[in-house]
Enzyme design. Structure first.
Site, PDB file in Angstrom:
ATOM      1  N   ASN A 153      23.106 -33.097  22.509  1.00 36.52           N
ATOM      2  CA  ASN A 153      24.063 -33.962  21.798  1.00 36.52           C
ATOM      3  C   ASN A 153      23.697 -35.444  21.943  1.00 36.52           C
ATOM      4  OD1 ASN A 153      24.794 -34.523  24.413  1.00 36.52           O
ATOM      5  ND2 ASN A 153      26.868 -33.669  24.285  1.00 36.52           N
ATOM      6  N   LEU A 154      22.622 -35.718  22.651  1.00 35.40           N
ATOM      7  CA  LEU A 154      22.099 -37.077  22.877  1.00 35.40           C
ATOM      8  C   LEU A 154      23.108 -37.978  23.597  1.00 35.40           C
ATOM      9  CD1 LEU A 154      20.032 -37.756  19.597  1.00 35.40           C
ATOM     10  CD2 LEU A 154      19.290 -36.752  21.757  1.00 35.40           C
TER      11      LEU A 154
ATOM     12  N   SER B  86      20.617 -26.796  41.355  1.00 35.79           N
ATOM     13  CA  SER B  86      20.304 -27.954  42.201  1.00 35.79           C
ATOM     14  C   SER B  86      20.411 -27.580  43.667  1.00 35.79           C
ATOM     15  CB  SER B  86      21.320 -29.057  41.888  1.00 35.79           C
ATOM     16  OG  SER B  86      21.241 -30.089  42.845  1.00 35.79           O
ATOM     17  N   ALA B  87      19.659 -28.286  44.485  1.00 34.00           N
ATOM     18  CA  ALA B  87      19.770 -28.118  45.938  1.00 34.00           C
ATOM     19  C   ALA B  87      21.144 -28.550  46.430  1.00 34.00           C
ATOM     20  CB  ALA B  87      18.683 -28.930  46.641  1.00 34.00           C
ATOM     21  N   THR B  88      21.902 -29.214  45.566  1.00 36.55           N
ATOM     22  CA  THR B  88      23.256 -29.618  45.946  1.00 36.55           C
ATOM     23  C   THR B  88      24.108 -28.385  46.280  1.00 36.55           C
ATOM     24  OG1 THR B  88      25.037 -31.134  45.340  1.00 36.55           O
ATOM     25  CG2 THR B  88      24.318 -29.649  43.626  1.00 36.55           C
TER      26      THR B  88
ATOM     27  N   TYR C  50      30.584 -31.950  40.572  1.00 36.60           N
ATOM     28  CA  TYR C  50      29.285 -31.668  39.949  1.00 36.60           C
ATOM     29  C   TYR C  50      28.649 -30.438  40.599  1.00 36.60           C
ATOM     30  CZ  TYR C  50      24.223 -31.854  39.343  1.00 36.60           C
ATOM     31  OH  TYR C  50      22.915 -31.509  39.103  1.00 36.60           O
TER      32      TYR C  50
ATOM     33  N   LYS D 221      27.786 -26.425  39.225  1.00 37.35           N
ATOM     34  CA  LYS D 221      26.513 -25.684  39.338  1.00 37.35           C
ATOM     35  C   LYS D 221      26.746 -24.337  40.032  1.00 37.35           C
ATOM     36  CE  LYS D 221      23.706 -28.556  37.412  1.00 37.35           C
ATOM     37  NZ  LYS D 221      23.182 -28.239  36.090  1.00 37.35           N
TER      38      LYS D 221
ATOM     39  N   LEU E 227      17.523 -42.823  44.240  1.00 41.21           N
ATOM     40  CA  LEU E 227      16.609 -43.732  44.938  1.00 41.21           C
ATOM     41  C   LEU E 227      15.435 -44.202  44.067  1.00 41.21           C
ATOM     42  CD1 LEU E 227      15.777 -45.077  47.625  1.00 41.21           C
ATOM     43  CD2 LEU E 227      14.493 -42.988  48.145  1.00 41.21           C
TER      44      LEU E 227
ATOM     45  N   ASP F 278      26.500 -38.311  51.738  1.00 38.96           N
ATOM     46  CA  ASP F 278      25.057 -38.047  51.889  1.00 38.96           C
ATOM     47  C   ASP F 278      24.775 -37.170  53.112  1.00 38.96           C
ATOM     48  OD1 ASP F 278      24.111 -39.335  49.699  1.00 38.96           O
ATOM     49  OD2 ASP F 278      23.271 -41.052  50.766  1.00 38.96           O
TER      50      ASP F 278
HETATM   51  P1  NAD Z   1      19.597 -35.725  31.697  1.00 38.12           P
HETATM   52  O1  NAD Z   1      20.979 -36.282  31.617  1.00 38.12           O
HETATM   53  O2  NAD Z   1      18.466 -36.646  31.480  1.00 38.12           O
HETATM   54  O3  NAD Z   1      19.459 -34.489  30.677  1.00 38.12           O
HETATM   55  C1  NAD Z   1      20.548 -33.679  30.313  1.00 38.12           C
HETATM   56  C2  NAD Z   1      20.564 -33.603  28.805  1.00 38.12           C
HETATM   57  O4  NAD Z   1      21.634 -32.751  28.385  1.00 38.12           O
HETATM   58  C3  NAD Z   1      20.795 -34.964  28.142  1.00 38.12           C
HETATM   59  O5  NAD Z   1      19.803 -35.154  27.152  1.00 38.12           O
HETATM   60  C4  NAD Z   1      22.188 -34.854  27.521  1.00 38.12           C
HETATM   61  O6  NAD Z   1      22.305 -35.621  26.324  1.00 38.12           O
HETATM   62  C5  NAD Z   1      22.300 -33.360  27.279  1.00 38.12           C
HETATM   63  N1  NAD Z   1      23.663 -32.824  27.296  1.00 38.12           N
HETATM   64  C6  NAD Z   1      24.607 -32.979  28.257  1.00 38.12           C
HETATM   65  N2  NAD Z   1      25.720 -32.290  27.920  1.00 38.12           N
HETATM   66  C7  NAD Z   1      25.469 -31.692  26.726  1.00 38.12           C
HETATM   67  C8  NAD Z   1      26.230 -30.861  25.860  1.00 38.12           C
HETATM   68  N3  NAD Z   1      27.499 -30.512  26.151  1.00 38.12           N
HETATM   69  N4  NAD Z   1      25.664 -30.426  24.716  1.00 38.12           N
HETATM   70  C9  NAD Z   1      24.389 -30.779  24.394  1.00 38.12           C
HETATM   71  N5  NAD Z   1      23.630 -31.565  25.165  1.00 38.12           N
HETATM   72  C10 NAD Z   1      24.165 -32.025  26.322  1.00 38.12           C
HETATM   73  O7  NAD Z   1      19.464 -34.991  33.107  1.00 38.12           O
HETATM   74  P2  NAD Z   1      18.181 -34.377  33.810  1.00 38.12           P
HETATM   75  O8  NAD Z   1      17.919 -35.183  35.020  1.00 38.12           O
HETATM   76  O9  NAD Z   1      17.111 -34.137  32.850  1.00 38.12           O
HETATM   77  O10 NAD Z   1      18.800 -32.995  34.313  1.00 38.12           O
HETATM   78  C11 NAD Z   1      18.684 -31.799  33.567  1.00 38.12           C
HETATM   79  C12 NAD Z   1      19.435 -30.696  34.280  1.00 38.12           C
HETATM   80  O11 NAD Z   1      18.920 -30.550  35.589  1.00 38.12           O
HETATM   81  C13 NAD Z   1      20.934 -30.960  34.441  1.00 38.12           C
HETATM   82  O12 NAD Z   1      21.624 -29.746  34.248  1.00 38.12           O
HETATM   83  C14 NAD Z   1      21.062 -31.424  35.872  1.00 38.12           C
HETATM   84  O13 NAD Z   1      22.324 -31.138  36.416  1.00 38.12           O
HETATM   85  C15 NAD Z   1      19.969 -30.610  36.542  1.00 38.12           C
HETATM   86  N6  NAD Z   1      19.475 -31.249  37.771  1.00 38.12           N
HETATM   87  C16 NAD Z   1      18.983 -32.512  37.709  1.00 38.12           C
HETATM   88  C17 NAD Z   1      18.524 -33.131  38.882  1.00 38.12           C
HETATM   89  C18 NAD Z   1      17.987 -34.538  38.855  1.00 38.12           C
HETATM   90  O14 NAD Z   1      17.848 -35.128  39.902  1.00 38.12           O
HETATM   91  N7  NAD Z   1      17.649 -35.116  37.722  1.00 38.12           N
HETATM   92  C19 NAD Z   1      18.598 -32.429  40.102  1.00 38.12           C
HETATM   93  C20 NAD Z   1      19.084 -31.138  40.115  1.00 38.12           C
HETATM   94  C21 NAD Z   1      19.530 -30.539  38.929  1.00 38.12           C
HETATM   95  C1  UD1 Z   2      21.774 -37.027  44.712  1.00 38.64           C
HETATM   96  C2  UD1 Z   2      23.088 -36.309  44.474  1.00 38.64           C
HETATM   97  C3  UD1 Z   2      22.812 -34.822  44.315  1.00 38.64           C
HETATM   98  C4  UD1 Z   2      21.823 -34.566  43.197  1.00 38.64           C
HETATM   99  C5  UD1 Z   2      20.546 -35.350  43.478  1.00 38.64           C
HETATM  100  C6  UD1 Z   2      19.616 -35.223  42.313  1.00 38.64           C
HETATM  101  C7  UD1 Z   2      24.785 -37.650  45.602  1.00 38.64           C
HETATM  102  C8  UD1 Z   2      25.725 -37.716  46.756  1.00 38.64           C
HETATM  103  N1  UD1 Z   2      23.978 -36.572  45.580  1.00 38.64           N
HETATM  104  O1  UD1 Z   2      21.232 -36.520  45.896  1.00 38.64           O
HETATM  105  O2  UD1 Z   2      24.021 -34.135  44.017  1.00 38.64           O
HETATM  106  O3  UD1 Z   2      21.522 -33.187  43.108  1.00 38.64           O
HETATM  107  O4  UD1 Z   2      20.871 -36.744  43.652  1.00 38.64           O
HETATM  108  O5  UD1 Z   2      18.399 -35.819  42.554  1.00 38.64           O
HETATM  109  O6  UD1 Z   2      24.796 -38.495  44.723  1.00 38.64           O
HETATM  110  N2  UD1 Z   2      19.342 -44.018  48.701  1.00 38.64           N
HETATM  111  C9  UD1 Z   2      19.311 -45.321  49.168  1.00 38.64           C
HETATM  112  N3  UD1 Z   2      19.549 -46.331  48.278  1.00 38.64           N
HETATM  113  C10 UD1 Z   2      19.825 -46.094  46.953  1.00 38.64           C
HETATM  114  C11 UD1 Z   2      19.840 -44.762  46.494  1.00 38.64           C
HETATM  115  C12 UD1 Z   2      19.616 -43.744  47.397  1.00 38.64           C
HETATM  116  O7  UD1 Z   2      19.071 -45.558  50.347  1.00 38.64           O
HETATM  117  O8  UD1 Z   2      20.047 -47.056  46.204  1.00 38.64           O
HETATM  118  C13 UD1 Z   2      19.041 -42.930  49.658  1.00 38.64           C
HETATM  119  C14 UD1 Z   2      20.165 -41.909  49.826  1.00 38.64           C
HETATM  120  O9  UD1 Z   2      21.062 -42.317  50.807  1.00 38.64           O
HETATM  121  C15 UD1 Z   2      19.356 -40.652  50.186  1.00 38.64           C
HETATM  122  C16 UD1 Z   2      18.037 -40.822  49.426  1.00 38.64           C
HETATM  123  O10 UD1 Z   2      17.933 -42.206  49.140  1.00 38.64           O
HETATM  124  O11 UD1 Z   2      19.075 -40.653  51.562  1.00 38.64           O
HETATM  125  C17 UD1 Z   2      17.985 -40.045  48.134  1.00 38.64           C
HETATM  126  O12 UD1 Z   2      19.124 -40.371  47.349  1.00 38.64           O
HETATM  127  P1  UD1 Z   2      19.311 -39.838  45.843  1.00 38.64           P
HETATM  128  O13 UD1 Z   2      18.089 -40.153  45.056  1.00 38.64           O
HETATM  129  O14 UD1 Z   2      20.605 -40.383  45.341  1.00 38.64           O
HETATM  130  O15 UD1 Z   2      19.373 -38.254  45.971  1.00 38.64           O
HETATM  131  P2  UD1 Z   2      20.319 -37.317  46.873  1.00 38.64           P
HETATM  132  O16 UD1 Z   2      21.186 -38.106  47.759  1.00 38.64           O
HETATM  133  O17 UD1 Z   2      19.441 -36.312  47.511  1.00 38.64           O
END
Ligand code: NAD
Ligand code: UD1
Length: 361
Positions: free
Chosen positions: A32-33, A124-126, A148, A152, A199, A311
């Site tokens: 949906n962008l 996610s590892a979350t 969030y 998941k 980060l 965290d």
């Molecule tokens: P992102 O926001 O860049 O990509 C998600 C995409 O989904 C976007 O393009 C958004 O426009 C689209 N979208 C959201 N809701 C929608 C809907 N209802 N209908 C159609 N399109 C929709 O995020 P990303 O970092 O590429 O993450 C992709 C997936 O991986 C997500 O499900 C996210 O939760 C999961 N994930 C991401 C991370 C991370 O750190 N980036 C970590 C763990 C899991």
């Molecule tokens: C975060 C999300 C997690 C998600 C993941 C995706 C939170 C609480 N958790 O995790 O749900 O799945 O991103 O990649 O938001 N840090 C700094 N300064 C900053 C930003 C981060 O010191 O400006 C530190 C954080 O404290 C952490 C590390 O960098 O120790 C990584 O942070 P981040 O990239 O946000 O990832 P997660 O905390 O692992």
């Protein structure tokens, strides 16, 4: 194979789309962008030198999903679409459950009606919360601390129940650790809106001069240098893992038998199994800042700041199951993660340009 990619215009989706096209599959993106630029799709087309389908739609729209699935007849689906900001999910839990859980349900109903039962899900590892032990394997107890993460976990549960109800489903739950980096070309990358929460994009914006300094959240963790430790994984490695997972759902990947997961049923590519996707290496915040400084040639100024609520001290994967079952392992290290992020950020200091400036897909 015909592969439907939800959220394919986003950060991880666009990188995966490149790999899917390069591997010769036919791809169709639905997005949906809401959190992505059409310019990303245009650039993927250039990078892969191949075309793909695109439908701008919301996955919660049951009618649109049924029509899309009927028209494109996917053989497998990679489901990225979702909202992912933890803080936003705390402020708007209903919006998060509606989008992430509701969207997944609408999509799954359309796929079941069309007999498409090969499904790869972005988890996610979350889902492991504050870990009981390290490295984290897939049988680590699941728990989360925010809406969030709960969305998941709920989707994982739905997918496990679905696979248990009908053995013709083949579902891979991919639990990403910390995806970072950008395509080697520097043409696509992570483009967060507003102040980055994560980060790596924050450091990249410090390096490019958009922000004065990195706030290091916590210096008193029980880690070697007192700062948080994470398992950063290059987005291009992650993208390749999705191809391996699609192959697994088709019964073609890896060497081993699956079904050792929560509800796996003992045959490769059947049932529902979870895979950790990480490098297995922990990196601290200060190590990351130093590595990025070296890759970019820019000094990353740091402010030592208090811990960020919610965290965990350290989190890194045992990615052994993905190696055995999917035949996949991460290949790119911290230097490549930082260099590619810098390449993307320095070429696109303000992120993707407006659509009009470059044209869309
Ligand atoms: P992102 O926001 O860049 O990509 C998600 C995409 O989904 C976007 O393009 C958004 O426009 C689209 N979208 C959201 N809701 C929608 C809907 N209802 N209908 C159609 N399109 C929709 O995020 P990303 O970092 O590429 O993450 C992709 C997936 O991986 C997500 O499900 C996210 O939760 C999961 N994930 C991401 C991370 C991370 O750190 N980036 C970590 C763990 C899991
Ligand atoms: C975060 C999300 C997690 C998600 C993941 C995706 C939170 C609480 N958790 O995790 O749900 O799945 O991103 O990649 O938001 N840090 C700094 N300064 C900053 C930003 C981060 O010191 O400006 C530190 C954080 O404290 C952490 C590390 O960098 O120790 C990584 O942070 P981040 O990239 O946000 O990832 P997660 O905390 O692992």
């Amino acid at each position: 194979m015909r592969i439907l990619i939800t959220g394919g215009a986003g950060y991880i989706g666009s990188h995966t789309l490149v790999e899917v096209l390069k591997a010769g599959h036919a791809a169709h993106v639905v997005d949906n962008l809401d959190n992505a630029s059409p310019v990303a799709l245009a650039r993927v087309k250039q990078l892969a030198n191949r075309d793909f389908g695109f439908t701008r739609a919301d996955i919660r729209d049951a009618g649109a999903m049924a029509a899309l699935v009927a028209e494109t007849r996917p053989e497998a689906v990679i489901h990225f679409a979702g909202l992912k900001a933890v803080g936003e999910s705390v402020a708007d839990p209903l919006g998060y459950f509606d989008n992430n859980v509701g969207g997944s349900l609408a999509l799954l109903r359309a796929l079941r009606a069309a007999d498409c039962r090969r499904f790869v899900f972005s988890s996610s590892a979350t889902v492991y919360g504050d870990p009981d032990y390290l490295p984290i394997d897939e049988s680590h107890p699941r728990r989360t601390t925010n809406p969030y993460g709960r969305s998941k976990l709920q989707i994982e549960g739905i997918l496990e129940d679905l696979a248990a109800s009908d053995p013709s489903w083949s579902i891979a739950l991919l639990r990403y650790f910390n995806p970072v980096g950008a395509h080697a070309s520097g043409r696509i990358g992570e483009d967060p809106t507003g102040v980055p929460n994560n980060l790596m994009p924050f450091i990249a914006q410090v390096a490019v001069g958009r922000r004065p300094a990195l706030n290091v959240f916590g210096t008193d963790y029980p880690t070697p240098d007192g700062t948080g430790v994470r398992d950063y994984i290059h987005v291009s490695d992650l993208a390749r893992a999705h191809l391996a997972a699609v192959d697994w759902t088709a019964g073609r990947a890896g060497e081993g038998e699956t079904g050792v997961g929560e509800t796996g049923v003992g045959e490769t590519g059947r049932g529902c199994a979870a895979f950790n996707l990480g490098t297995g290496q922990g990196t601290s915040v200060l190590e990351m800042a130093r590595a990025f400084g070296a890759a970019s040639g820019r000094e990353i100024a740091v402010n030592l700041a208090p811990r960020r609520p919610g965290d965990v001290a350290a989190c890194y994967a045992d990615a052994g199951r993905a190696a055995v079952e999917l035949g996949w392992r991460a290949e790119l290290g911290l230097a490549e993660m930082c260099a590619s992020t810098w390449h993307w950020q320095s070429q696109n200091p303000g992120g993707y340009p407006d659509e009009g400036a470059e044209g869309a897909a």
